[in-house]
Each structure stands twice: as structure tokens, then as C-alpha cells.
Design an enzyme around this catalytic site. Structure first.
Site, PDB file in Angstrom:
ATOM      1  N   GLU A  49      -0.999  -3.789  -8.297  1.00 32.17           N
ATOM      2  CA  GLU A  49      -1.469  -3.045  -7.130  1.00 32.17           C
ATOM      3  C   GLU A  49      -1.844  -1.623  -7.559  1.00 32.17           C
ATOM      4  O   GLU A  49      -1.239  -1.056  -8.467  1.00 32.17           O
ATOM      5  CB  GLU A  49      -0.345  -2.983  -6.089  1.00 32.17           C
ATOM      6  N   LYS A  98      -4.728  -7.623   2.271  1.00 31.83           N
ATOM      7  CA  LYS A  98      -3.330  -7.601   2.683  1.00 31.83           C
ATOM      8  C   LYS A  98      -3.207  -7.765   4.197  1.00 31.83           C
ATOM      9  O   LYS A  98      -3.930  -7.121   4.962  1.00 31.83           O
ATOM     10  CB  LYS A  98      -2.693  -6.270   2.242  1.00 31.83           C
ATOM     11  N   CYS A 109       2.496  -6.269  -2.824  1.00 30.87           N
ATOM     12  CA  CYS A 109       3.678  -5.448  -2.608  1.00 30.87           C
ATOM     13  C   CYS A 109       4.738  -6.194  -1.790  1.00 30.87           C
ATOM     14  O   CYS A 109       5.109  -7.303  -2.120  1.00 30.87           O
ATOM     15  CB  CYS A 109       3.275  -4.115  -1.965  1.00 30.87           C
TER      16      CYS A 109
END
Length: 222
Positions: free
Chosen positions: A24, A91, A144
Site C-alpha cells: 500500500e 478499497k 490495509c
């Protein structure tokens, strides 16, 4: 910038690698809008090698008044050996107050416009999906802390063979944070019965088998 010594597969250490995974926030700019960076990646990757990387991407919109707006997404991009983006995942579980402002309309109504008029945050992805790209079994992309949500990490209608988790744990420092995040990844491997590959830009990176056992890892700050 990349030195001449690092711009070819022979000198970069990826000559025999089929898939390169970056974490990320691997690049601090919009990768798809940087021809120089894409050219450097194309020079770096051997033939038939793909790059999977965390990155931000911008999507342009045009409304009925011909006004152009854009949305920034927190994404995983898949690039082929010519550095062409062949797939992306956006995401879907954004961090409140970090990646989006919850209750924006309500906060504006009660007079907190100075807060709500700040940057609107990231756009939200369309949902769980299984990536199928050349040379790899199908996998679930997670960014994440998306990996901590038990029962909500894979597309149940198209189950993947493994999970890819890219993350930035830098702000935790040398604390329990990176270690807890890794342990959550191990739990998801056990729950789903599939392997996890975890790329963290300051560690802890690891490959985890379906029994939650760490097969390979790079320690914190490595």
C-alpha cells in the site's frame, strides 16, 4: 528516479520473477498519470512479469451540466510487462476520519461546515471480487485493515484460492500495531482455509499458509 543500474530485469533482481508485489502507498503520486514512472516500470519488468501494487487512482466524471469532477480511489493496480493497467481493485472499507468523513451531511447541517468542506476523502469501491490474472490462481485483494473483518474478506460467490493484503503500517512504529495486524492476517487464513500473502511497506511482510503458519517473512523495518 531510478539509476541506470536498476532499470533492467538483469540488474534489478527480478529476472526470474513472475509477479512483483508492492505494498500500500508504494508510490506517492497517481501512478496511472505518470508516463515517466510507467516507462521505468516497463523497463524494469521482464517479459510476462506482472506488478501488483497499492496506489491511488483518479476517475473522471462529467455531469449533465458538462462540469468535470473526479474521484480518488485507494486501490490495488495490476500492471503487465508493458506497464499497462489490466485490472484494479478499489478499497471498500475506508478508515473513518482518515480516508473519509462519516456523517458529513449531518455535520454540515449542525454548522460544522469548516470541517465538512475539507477534501471529500476517497471514493468507495463497488464490492468484494476475485482477481484472475495471467499466471496466478484467483485471489482476493485487500488493502490495509480490510483483512481484520472476519467473514467479510472474500467473494463468497466466487471463492479465491488465496488472499493478497497490501498495507502501510508505518504510523504504528515499533509497537504492538504491526504485530497485531499480522496476527489478524493469520486468523483470516485459518478462517477461510486459504493462504495469505502480505506486503507491508515497513513490515511485517509474510506469506501465511491456510493453517495460519508463517512460511516466509520480512521483519519490522525491513
Amino acid at each position: 528516479t531510478m539509476s541506470d543500474e536498476a532499470t533492467s530485469p538483469e540488474t534489478s533482481g527480478v529476472r526470474d520473477v513472475t509477479h512483483v508485489i508492492w505494498p500500500e502507498t508504494a508510490v506517492p503520486f497517481l501512478l496511472a498519470e505518470s508516463p515517466e514512472a510507467l516507462a521505468a516500470i516497463a523497463a524494469l519488468l521482464p517479459d510476462s512479469t506482472s506488478l501488483l501494487t497499492g496506489a491511488h487512482r483518479r476517475e473522471q466524471h462529467q455531469d449533465t451540466s458538462s462540469n468535470r469532477t473526479s474521484t480518488i480511489y485507494h486501490s490495488i493496480l495490476v500492471l503487465d510487462d508493458r506497464a499497462e493497467i489490466v485490472a484494479h481493485y478499489d478499497k471498500i472499507r475506508l478508515v473513518p476520519f482518515g480516508e473519509y468523513l462519516p456523517y458529513r451531511d449531518l455535520l454540515s447541517l449542525i454548522g460544522l461546515r469548516r470541517l465538512t468542506e475539507q477534501r471529500p476523502g476517497f471514493g468507495t469501491g463497488s464490492g468484494r471480487r476475485t482477481f484472475r490474472i495471467a499466471g496466478l490462481p484467483g485471489f482476493a485483494p485487500l488493502i490495509c485493515y480490510e483483512i481484520i473483518f472476519s467473514g467479510s474478506v472474500v467473494d463468497k460467490t466466487d471463492r479465491p484460492d488465496w488472499i493478497l493484503n497490501v498495507t502501510n503500517d508505518a504510523w504504528y512504529g515499533d509497537s504492538t500495531g504491526p504485530r497485531q495486524h499480522l496476527r489478524q492476517s493469520r486468523l483470516r487464513a485459518v478462517e477461510e482455509g486459504i493462504a495469505v500473502v502480505r506486503a507491508a511497506n515497513t513490515g511485517i511482510s509474510a506469506t501465511i499458509d491456510p493453517y495460519g503458519r508463517i512460511v516466509h517473512f520480512l521483519p519490522l523495518n525491513t
